[in-house]
Write a protein that holds these residues in place. Structure first.
Motif, short mmCIF file in Angstrom:
data_model
loop_
_atom_site.label_atom_id
_atom_site.label_comp_id
_atom_site.label_asym_id
_atom_site.label_seq_id
_atom_site.Cartn_x
_atom_site.Cartn_y
_atom_site.Cartn_z
N LEU A 1 48.26 33.73 28.50
CA LEU A 1 48.12 33.52 29.94
C LEU A 1 48.26 32.04 30.33
O LEU A 1 49.07 31.72 31.21
CB LEU A 1 46.81 34.10 30.47
CG LEU A 1 46.56 33.87 31.97
CD1 LEU A 1 47.68 34.46 32.82
CD2 LEU A 1 45.22 34.45 32.38
N PRO A 2 47.53 31.11 29.71
CA PRO A 2 47.73 29.72 30.12
C PRO A 2 49.15 29.21 29.83
O PRO A 2 49.67 28.38 30.57
CB PRO A 2 46.69 28.93 29.32
CG PRO A 2 46.05 29.87 28.40
CD PRO A 2 46.43 31.26 28.76
N ALA B 1 51.44 30.80 32.58
CA ALA B 1 51.09 30.16 33.86
C ALA B 1 51.67 28.75 33.93
O ALA B 1 52.23 28.35 34.96
CB ALA B 1 49.58 30.15 34.05
N ASP C 1 50.08 28.71 40.30
CA ASP C 1 48.83 28.16 40.82
C ASP C 1 47.69 29.07 40.33
O ASP C 1 47.60 30.22 40.74
CB ASP C 1 48.86 28.11 42.34
CG ASP C 1 47.58 27.57 42.94
OD1 ASP C 1 46.68 27.13 42.17
OD2 ASP C 1 47.46 27.60 44.18
N THR C 2 46.86 28.55 39.47
CA THR C 2 45.75 29.35 38.95
C THR C 2 44.50 29.19 39.80
O THR C 2 43.43 29.67 39.42
CB THR C 2 45.44 28.96 37.49
OG1 THR C 2 45.10 27.58 37.45
CG2 THR C 2 46.62 29.24 36.58
N LEU D 1 40.99 28.69 32.41
CA LEU D 1 41.55 29.79 31.62
C LEU D 1 41.13 29.65 30.16
O LEU D 1 41.14 28.56 29.60
CB LEU D 1 43.07 29.78 31.71
CG LEU D 1 43.67 29.92 33.11
CD1 LEU D 1 45.19 29.82 33.04
CD2 LEU D 1 43.25 31.24 33.75
#
Length: 177
Positions: free
Chosen positions: A98-99, A102, A108-109, A114
Motif C-alpha cells: 500500500l505505501p 500510494a 493523497d493519503t 501507513l
C-alpha cells in the motif's frame, strides 16, 4: 510436485502471460506496474487426503505457520523502462504494498500513517530498505524478526531463536545460547 499443483501453476502462468500480452497489445505495458507475489508459502499437507502437495524448498513448515515456509515467497515487480531487472535479498512484507503503490501513484493519503514502507527507492534505485522490526502471528504462534534474527514463540515455555543468515531452514534453535 503433485499434478493439481502443477496444473494450478501452469494456469497462473498462462493467465499472467495473457495479462502481460494484453498490456503490450494495448501499449500499456510501459505505463503499468505489474506485481506478482503470494501471501503465504505453500501447503505441504492439507486435510487427510493431501500429502506432499508441494515444496517450500529449504524453508521450514507450510502455509499457516510463522516459520519461513509459511510466509517466505518471491515477489516480482515488472515495469519496463522504469524498474531494471535485479534480484535482491531485501526483506519486504505485504503491508509494504500500500505505501509503495500510494507513493508511485502520488496518491493523497490524507496524512494517514501507513503500516509498511515504500519500496520505490529499492525498486527504482536499488537503495536498501531501512532496518525495521517485523511482527506477525497465527493463532497462538507469534514471531518477530529484525535483520537475520527471528524469534518464534508458541507459548512461554516454547521459545525459538534463529539466525536466518546461517540457518534459513530454522533447524538450530539458539535461544538458550
Amino acid at each position: 510436485v503433485r499434478p493439481h499443483i502443477k496444473a494450478m501453476v501452469q494456469s497462473i502462468d498462462r493467465s499472467v502471460g495473457r495479462i502481460v500480452a494484453t498490456l503490450k497489445r494495448l501499449n500499456l505495458d510501459r505505463r503499468t506496474l505489474v506485481i506478482f507475489t503470494s501471501d503465504n508459502g505453500g501447503y505441504l499437507t492439507y486435510g487427510t487426503n493431501f500429502r506432499q502437495i508441494s515444496s517450500n524448498g529449504p524453508w521450514r513448515a507450510q502455509k499457516g505457520s510463522v516459520y519461513e515456509g509459511g510466509h517466505r515467497v518471491p515477489a516480482v515487480f515488472h515495469w519496463p523502462s522504469k524498474i531494471a531487472a535485479a534480484v535482491t535479498d531485501q526483506t519486504a512484507i505485504s503491508i509494504d504494498l500500500l505505501p509503495t503503490i500510494a507513493a508511485i501513484a502520488a496518491a493523497d493519503t490524507g496524512g494517514l500513517a501507513l503500516d509498511g514502507v515504500d519500496l520505490a527507492p529499492l525498486l527504482f534505485r536499488g537503495k536498501p530498505l531501512p532496518g525495521r522490526t517485523l511482527f506477525w502471528r497465527k493463532g497462538t504462534q507469534k514471531a518477530v524478526r529484525r535483520g537475520p534474527w527471528k524469534l518464534a514463540v508458541e507459548q512461554p515455555s516454547r521459545v525459538e531463536l534463529y539466525n536466518l543468515d546461517h540457518d534459513m531452514g530454522e533447524r538450530n534453535n539458539v535461544a538458550k545460547e
